[in-house]
Design an enzyme around this catalytic site. Structure first.
Site, PDB file in Angstrom:
ATOM      1  N   GLU A   1      -4.912  -4.925  10.344  1.00  0.00           N
ATOM      2  CA  GLU A   1      -4.066  -4.583  10.807  1.00  0.00           C
ATOM      3  C   GLU A   1      -3.679  -3.874  11.612  1.00  0.00           C
ATOM      4  O   GLU A   1      -5.215  -2.493  12.053  1.00  0.00           O
ATOM      5  CB  GLU A   1      -3.807  -2.838   9.595  1.00  0.00           C
ATOM      6  CG  GLU A   1      -3.775  -3.636   8.221  1.00  0.00           C
ATOM      7  CD  GLU A   1      -3.077  -2.580   7.430  1.00  0.00           C
ATOM      8  OE1 GLU A   1      -2.221  -2.880   7.198  1.00  0.00           O
ATOM      9  OE2 GLU A   1      -4.260  -1.538   6.834  1.00  0.00           O
TER      10      GLU A   1
ATOM     11  N   GLY B   1       2.322   2.254  10.629  1.00  0.00           N
ATOM     12  CA  GLY B   1       4.146   3.379  11.249  1.00  0.00           C
ATOM     13  C   GLY B   1       4.267   3.798  11.835  1.00  0.00           C
ATOM     14  O   GLY B   1       4.762   4.767  11.753  1.00  0.00           O
TER      15      GLY B   1
ATOM     16  N   HIS C   1      -9.974   0.601   4.477  1.00  0.00           N
ATOM     17  CA  HIS C   1      -8.228   1.046   5.822  1.00  0.00           C
ATOM     18  C   HIS C   1      -8.174   2.277   6.819  1.00  0.00           C
ATOM     19  O   HIS C   1      -9.521   2.461   7.261  1.00  0.00           O
ATOM     20  CB  HIS C   1      -7.256   1.751   4.648  1.00  0.00           C
ATOM     21  CG  HIS C   1      -5.565   1.682   5.405  1.00  0.00           C
ATOM     22  ND1 HIS C   1      -5.637   2.670   5.992  1.00  0.00           N
ATOM     23  CD2 HIS C   1      -4.929   0.936   4.964  1.00  0.00           C
ATOM     24  CE1 HIS C   1      -3.979   2.720   6.229  1.00  0.00           C
ATOM     25  NE2 HIS C   1      -3.314   1.241   5.747  1.00  0.00           N
TER      26      HIS C   1
ATOM     27  N   GLY D   1       3.209  -1.222   4.599  1.00  0.00           N
ATOM     28  CA  GLY D   1       3.327   0.198   4.097  1.00  0.00           C
ATOM     29  C   GLY D   1       4.480   0.988   3.733  1.00  0.00           C
ATOM     30  O   GLY D   1       5.105   0.570   2.396  1.00  0.00           O
ATOM     31  N   GLY D   2       5.336   1.162   4.745  1.00  0.00           N
ATOM     32  CA  GLY D   2       6.601   1.459   4.457  1.00  0.00           C
ATOM     33  C   GLY D   2       7.772   1.178   3.572  1.00  0.00           C
ATOM     34  O   GLY D   2       8.097   1.242   3.242  1.00  0.00           O
TER      35      GLY D   2
ATOM     36  N   SER E   1       3.775  -2.280  10.432  1.00  0.00           N
ATOM     37  CA  SER E   1       4.634  -1.896  10.694  1.00  0.00           C
ATOM     38  C   SER E   1       5.657  -3.650   9.729  1.00  0.00           C
ATOM     39  O   SER E   1       6.739  -4.052  10.442  1.00  0.00           O
ATOM     40  CB  SER E   1       5.644  -2.116  12.074  1.00  0.00           C
ATOM     41  OG  SER E   1       4.500  -0.455  12.358  1.00  0.00           O
TER      42      SER E   1
ATOM     43  N   ASN F   1       0.840  -1.347  -0.183  1.00  0.00           N
ATOM     44  CA  ASN F   1       0.261  -0.142   0.099  1.00  0.00           C
ATOM     45  C   ASN F   1       0.557   0.761   0.199  1.00  0.00           C
ATOM     46  O   ASN F   1       1.224   1.433   0.467  1.00  0.00           O
ATOM     47  CB  ASN F   1      -0.805   0.444   1.001  1.00  0.00           C
ATOM     48  CG  ASN F   1      -1.545   1.409   1.433  1.00  0.00           C
ATOM     49  OD1 ASN F   1      -1.688   2.206   0.573  1.00  0.00           O
ATOM     50  ND2 ASN F   1      -2.541   1.167   2.306  1.00  0.00           N
ATOM     51  N   TRP F   2       1.180   1.949  -1.164  1.00  0.00           N
ATOM     52  CA  TRP F   2       1.646   3.378  -0.970  1.00  0.00           C
ATOM     53  C   TRP F   2       1.669   3.954  -0.988  1.00  0.00           C
ATOM     54  O   TRP F   2       2.144   4.936  -0.193  1.00  0.00           O
ATOM     55  CB  TRP F   2       2.394   3.126  -2.584  1.00  0.00           C
ATOM     56  CG  TRP F   2       2.981   2.424  -3.474  1.00  0.00           C
ATOM     57  CD1 TRP F   2       3.104   0.795  -3.021  1.00  0.00           C
ATOM     58  CD2 TRP F   2       3.332   2.727  -4.683  1.00  0.00           C
ATOM     59  NE1 TRP F   2       3.934   0.490  -3.806  1.00  0.00           N
ATOM     60  CE2 TRP F   2       4.285   1.571  -5.140  1.00  0.00           C
ATOM     61  CE3 TRP F   2       3.894   3.513  -5.772  1.00  0.00           C
ATOM     62  CZ2 TRP F   2       4.561   1.045  -6.366  1.00  0.00           C
ATOM     63  CZ3 TRP F   2       4.219   3.645  -7.159  1.00  0.00           C
ATOM     64  CH2 TRP F   2       5.000   1.949  -7.188  1.00  0.00           C
ATOM     65  N   LYS F   3       0.684   4.229   0.207  1.00  0.00           N
ATOM     66  CA  LYS F   3      -0.212   5.179   0.422  1.00  0.00           C
ATOM     67  C   LYS F   3      -0.244   6.849  -0.334  1.00  0.00           C
ATOM     68  O   LYS F   3      -0.040   6.654  -1.595  1.00  0.00           O
ATOM     69  CB  LYS F   3      -0.258   5.656   1.867  1.00  0.00           C
ATOM     70  CG  LYS F   3      -0.128   4.467   3.076  1.00  0.00           C
ATOM     71  CD  LYS F   3       0.053   4.335   4.480  1.00  0.00           C
ATOM     72  CE  LYS F   3      -0.299   3.375   5.267  1.00  0.00           C
ATOM     73  NZ  LYS F   3       0.224   3.169   6.542  1.00  0.00           N
TER      74      LYS F   3
ATOM     75  N   GLU G   1      -6.411   4.619   8.200  1.00  0.00           N
ATOM     76  CA  GLU G   1      -6.569   6.073   7.774  1.00  0.00           C
ATOM     77  C   GLU G   1      -8.128   6.119   7.014  1.00  0.00           C
ATOM     78  O   GLU G   1      -8.269   7.529   6.834  1.00  0.00           O
ATOM     79  CB  GLU G   1      -5.636   6.250   6.881  1.00  0.00           C
ATOM     80  CG  GLU G   1      -4.168   5.597   7.097  1.00  0.00           C
ATOM     81  CD  GLU G   1      -3.010   5.706   6.930  1.00  0.00           C
ATOM     82  OE1 GLU G   1      -2.550   5.367   5.461  1.00  0.00           O
ATOM     83  OE2 GLU G   1      -1.778   4.653   7.774  1.00  0.00           O
TER      84      GLU G   1
END
Ligand code: 13P
Length: 251
Positions: free
Chosen positions: A168, A174, A96, A235-236, A214, A9-11, A98
């Site tokens: 998640e 993150g 998600h 993610g990251g 993470s 997930n590049w966000k 977010e």
């Protein structure tokens, strides 16, 4: 047996040039690998069309990060399921944390999105997860149960075959704070039990449940070795080709 699926997930990261570069790097690094899992990338909307062209013929599949539940019309700034299909998306991340926290998405909205995505031939990656205070007050299972049941309300057995669930925990996203493999396994098993009660043992055994929060190359293997953890939503660590490939190798 259910599939292991690693999704990135590049966000809200990577403009068009940066997206092209990352996709080319991923393709090159994966070229000589036979990954033991399905691999999905979910770039921002603005890069999807180009990503789809670059990914043609590769083993990497394409997903989007969100969509609206209406077909079309006066919804300024929104993107529909059929628009995502038209640029080559196969998957879409829905619900998600977010989107829930920052953009006020409710379980009911997410349920409408899941239904619309399925009707358009997209496979939803349906996210659920508890907040830190919910975990600390011991209501993780209640929160997850509500999200799963409301999110999947009215979804048929046949449709469940095209849904991936992603657990998640919000406190692990993150933050560098991963759920321990045992903590994650416990919730994954709980989700699978919910699916068994709501659908059937067969559907429960077949549904892919990813862990997200993470995930890194150095913790992926242990998380993925848990009985009910069938992949990762990253993610990251998916923003650098070598670390995303490191996670894929962990599978
Ligand atoms: P991080 O891997 O950066 O914690 O993000 C997880 C996530 O939200 C994927 O959807």
């Amino acid at each position: 047996m259910r599939k292991t699926v690693i999704a990135g997930n590049w966000k809200m990261n990577n403009d068009l040039a940066q997206s092209e570069k990352l996709i080319v790097e991923l393709k090159n690094l994966l070229q000589n690998e036979k990954p033991n899992c399905d691999v999905i990338v979910c770039p921002p909307f603005t890069s999807l069309s180009e990503a789809s062209k670059l990914l043609k013929g590769s083993q990497i599949k394409l997903g989007a990060q969100n969509m609206h539940f209406e077909e079309n019309g006066a919804f300024t700034g929104e993107i529909s399921a059929s628009m995502l299909k038209s640029v080559g998306c196969e998957y879409v991340i829905l619900g998600h944390s977010e989107r829930r926290a920052i953009f006020g998405e409710s379980d009911e909205m997410i349920n409408k999105k899941i239904k619309k995505a399925l009707a358009a031939g997209l496979k939803p990656i349906f996210c659920v997860g508890e907040l830190l205070e919910e975990r600390e007050t011991g209501i993780t299972n209640d929160v997850i149960k509500k999200q799963v049941l409301l999110g999947l309300a009215g979804i048929t057995e046949a449709e469940m075959k095209n849904i991936i669930i992603a657990y998640e925990p919000v406190w692990a996203i993150g933050t560098g704070k991963t759920a321990s493999p045992a903590q994650a396994q416990e919730v994954h098993e709980f989700i699978r039990d919910l699916i068994e009660i709501d659908y059937s043992l067969e559907i429960a055994n077949d549904v892919t449940i990813q862990y997200g929060g993470s995930v890194k190359p150095d913790n992926a293997k242990e998380l993925l070795s848990q009985k009910d953890i069938d992949g990762a939503l990253v993610g990251g660590a998916c923003l650098k080709a070598d670390s995303f490939i490191g996670i894929i190798k962990g599978a």
